[in-house]
Design an enzyme around this catalytic site. Structure first.
Site, mmCIF file in Angstrom:
data_model
loop_
_atom_site.group_PDB
_atom_site.id
_atom_site.type_symbol
_atom_site.label_atom_id
_atom_site.label_comp_id
_atom_site.label_asym_id
_atom_site.label_seq_id
_atom_site.Cartn_x
_atom_site.Cartn_y
_atom_site.Cartn_z
ATOM 1 N N GLY A 169 70.288 20.490 60.313
ATOM 2 C CA GLY A 169 69.298 21.578 60.266
ATOM 3 C C GLY A 169 69.867 22.766 59.508
ATOM 4 O O GLY A 169 69.564 23.924 59.784
ATOM 5 N N GLY A 203 70.937 27.825 60.534
ATOM 6 C CA GLY A 203 71.826 27.153 59.587
ATOM 7 C C GLY A 203 72.198 28.059 58.420
ATOM 8 O O GLY A 203 73.360 28.168 58.030
ATOM 9 N N TYR A 226 58.895 18.892 74.050
ATOM 10 C CA TYR A 226 60.017 19.548 73.373
ATOM 11 C C TYR A 226 61.072 19.986 74.387
ATOM 12 O O TYR A 226 62.268 19.768 74.194
ATOM 13 C CB TYR A 226 59.484 20.773 72.609
ATOM 14 C CG TYR A 226 60.548 21.619 71.952
ATOM 15 C CD1 TYR A 226 61.071 22.741 72.598
ATOM 16 C CD2 TYR A 226 61.017 21.313 70.679
ATOM 17 C CE1 TYR A 226 62.040 23.526 71.994
ATOM 18 C CE2 TYR A 226 61.987 22.104 70.069
ATOM 19 C CZ TYR A 226 62.493 23.206 70.728
ATOM 20 O OH TYR A 226 63.452 23.982 70.131
ATOM 21 N N THR A 285 68.138 33.358 72.875
ATOM 22 C CA THR A 285 66.814 33.876 73.224
ATOM 23 C C THR A 285 66.008 34.007 71.927
ATOM 24 O O THR A 285 66.121 33.154 71.058
ATOM 25 C CB THR A 285 66.942 35.221 73.958
ATOM 26 O OG1 THR A 285 67.868 36.046 73.239
ATOM 27 C CG2 THR A 285 67.467 35.012 75.371
ATOM 28 N N ASN A 286 65.184 35.041 71.775
ATOM 29 C CA ASN A 286 64.337 35.120 70.572
ATOM 30 C C ASN A 286 65.130 35.494 69.316
ATOM 31 O O ASN A 286 65.521 36.631 69.121
ATOM 32 C CB ASN A 286 63.228 36.165 70.783
ATOM 33 C CG ASN A 286 62.048 35.610 71.525
ATOM 34 O OD1 ASN A 286 62.196 35.191 72.663
ATOM 35 N ND2 ASN A 286 60.887 35.582 70.896
ATOM 36 N N TRP A 301 48.675 40.403 68.341
ATOM 37 C CA TRP A 301 48.121 39.625 69.450
ATOM 38 C C TRP A 301 48.766 40.059 70.751
ATOM 39 O O TRP A 301 49.989 40.160 70.853
ATOM 40 C CB TRP A 301 48.363 38.136 69.242
ATOM 41 C CG TRP A 301 47.625 37.552 68.093
ATOM 42 C CD1 TRP A 301 46.553 38.097 67.442
ATOM 43 C CD2 TRP A 301 47.884 36.317 67.436
ATOM 44 N NE1 TRP A 301 46.131 37.280 66.430
ATOM 45 C CE2 TRP A 301 46.928 36.168 66.405
ATOM 46 C CE3 TRP A 301 48.824 35.306 67.627
ATOM 47 C CZ2 TRP A 301 46.892 35.059 65.567
ATOM 48 C CZ3 TRP A 301 48.787 34.197 66.792
ATOM 49 C CH2 TRP A 301 47.829 34.082 65.770
#
Lengths: 377, 326
Positions: B19, B25, B148, B176-177, B213
């Site tokens: 990846g 990566g 997943y 995390t994010n 959103w």
């Protein structure tokens, strides 16, 4: 976007038209052709007997009992070849790599990988070949180690399994994950059953590696036989030198000495035992009638939970063993209680009658004695 | 070539990064090549799906045969946004399960000393107490992406089994994010930060309001891809446990989506209206991860300040808009 591997792609192109499995006008599927993987094992043989000798087979049905000799299900190619050859409409998936406590503890990787491959190969081949329904076999030993009792079908994934067999346990749990995913993505109703402690003819009676009831049966059989062997070995030297009356006394003394039956643990552990023939009858009902994707526990109720000592007494009675029974409390009991809730089964089949325990034990012991030489042990 | 030397250390590493062309990566590649993250004699190979389809056992083995790595950083996966996951749980489960088994098993066969795989906080139990820590098997994951999630969790199961049966210390990290250059900036399918960056860029360019959103009140721990890759290198070289490790800023650095919106708008100099569409879901309001284990090992690690990281990412996106994945 699905990533197809080259082998999957080619089988999709050639094998899509399965007119045998098309639904008939009234919504029912035509005569079933059922492939049973692991067909030569404890449960497979019981299903075979119920199907062939108890009139469970219906007109036009075909039942194929596969064993590892015919196909190594760890190989995607061999699995696909078996499906190509037999073109089943339904599958009962019993095949797995199994083993006792110590082997699991040493080889969690192998139990994880081999079973994941077996299960993925069977489920995916079933999907590719248009199999209408697959019923797989889980086990109560895959449930969370830390849990409340009684356990039910909704609790499988609520925590990690016991450390000793996490490889096997996770592989079995992933059958349920994959079943739900087939339903979510394709509307297929592949499902699974969860038996408690199964026993019956054709089991693996290996004492080190086997489960509690077959292990007890084998041990009791040996303890009893060794009594007789001892009798002849000890009596013979006396024949020439002992008076007839004294001979009788020697005879009585030697029989009473015999080999004791050594039971591991205290005997107080509680289990729900299900006879393989009862399980097989229920398997057929699940195959034909049970419509949910969520698995179903197949077991006697909590009220029929028995102690290991109850099992020992039943086996001893079945063999007519009269020697001593010793409970080796230095050996672990395993879990003292792991009650499973069979409320879902009872909701569907309130009147299903399980074979009385003593009768089931007697039939199994008789089978073992009659088939000792060829029994797996 | 991967044999331990007399003093117990392994010779020069040959690291295969699966990846390798993705968000993480590329960040690792930059840290290794431009920031002195690589060491003398080391070789770093960045694989992409063009080089090998890791869903295939044969192709995976061929690529290990060709490169003979001593170490692997395993980032490759089938990933997607919420709606794609919801529609294709089977594919996410099977493809990722095969990718992961192929990489881990082939690594073992080829004598790879260590594999560091990449999990995600989204694989944790749906019903759980917060902050979450490294124990992830305590309940079922969220219904939307269980395929997943289970495939990722099984990396940890496989790692533990490899250790139990062969003593191998393959491990995993749990970010995390993440955000940074080379992300997937697709608005429908992407994650919150890259989605915001793309939307703000367009809003500014087209002179339209920025539509966000959700209410903006959801809280997240954001980690810059370059910080993550520096930590990845530390895990590869120094972290000796099989149990995975959360790589994240602390709970004290949790930010709201609104904080992220403000930072991105400021970077782009966007001065138009910002509209929070509260008819859209916030997702989880809070999913705080506990980075105590990381802090125990690296109490002094400094994360890039959020605004600086956002600035670098926005600048990269603006400069590479045409070729960026979206």
């Amino acid at each position: 976007m699905k990533i197809w591997s080259p082998t999957e792609l080619s089988s999709q192109e050639t094998d899509f038209n399965y007119s045998d499995t098309r639904e008939q006008m009234d919504g029912s599927v035509g005569p079933m052709r059922v492939l049973v993987t692991g067909g030569s094992g404890l449960v497979g043989r019981a299903i075979e007997r119920v199907v062939k000798k108890e009139g469970e087979e219906r007109e036009g049905e075909e039942w194929i009992f596969l064993s590892s000799k015919e196909a190594n299900l760890m190989s995607a190619e061999e699995t696909r070849a078996a499906f190509e050859k037999h073109r089943p409409t339904h599958v009962i998936h019993l095949a797995a790599m199994v083993g006792g406590l110590f082997r699991n503890m040493r080889q969690n990787l192998d139990f994880w990988r081999n079973n994941v491959f077996i299960n993925d190969n069977v489920l995916q081949a079933a999907h590719e070949f248009g199999v209408v329904k697959v019923v797989s076999c889980l086990s109560t030993c895959i449930f969370p180690d830390k849990t409340t009792y009684p356990i039910d079908e909704t609790m499988i994934h609520n925590g990690p399994p016991h450390e000793s067999n996490f490889g096997y346990a996770f592989a079995k749990r992933m059958i349920d994950v994959q079943n739900r995913a087939y339903f979510q993505q394709y509307g297929l109703r592949y499902t699974a059953v969860i038996p408690t402690n199964v026993f019956g003819p054709h089991d693996n009676f290996n004492i080190e590696d086997g489960h509690v009831l077959p292990g007890l049966i084998h041990k009791t059989y040996l303890a009893k036989s060794e009594t007789h062997v001892t009798f002849w070995e000890d009596l013979e030297p006396h024949l020439s030198s002992v008076h007839m009356v004294n001979l009788f006394h020697v005879f009585v003394c030697i029989i009473e000495e015999g080999k004791p039956l050594q039971v591991w643990g205290s005997g107080r552990a509680l289990r729900q035992f299900i006879y393989s023939l009862d399980l097989a009858r229920l398997f057929l009902w699940v195959l034909r009638e049970y419509d949910e994707v969520e698995p179903i526990i197949l077991s006697v109720g909590e009220e029929d939970e028995l102690t290991v000592k109850d099992a020992v007494d039943a086996v001893v009675e079945a063999f007519g063993f009269e020697g001593e029974v010793i409970y080796d409390t230095s050996k672990s009991d395993g879990q003292i209680k792991k009650t499973a809730n069979n409320a879902k089964l009872r909701k569907y089949l309130p009147d299903f009658k399980f074979t009385p325990f003593k009768q089931a034990v007697k039939e199994t012991c008789d089978w073992f004695a009659a088939n000792y030489d060829t029994a797996r042990k």
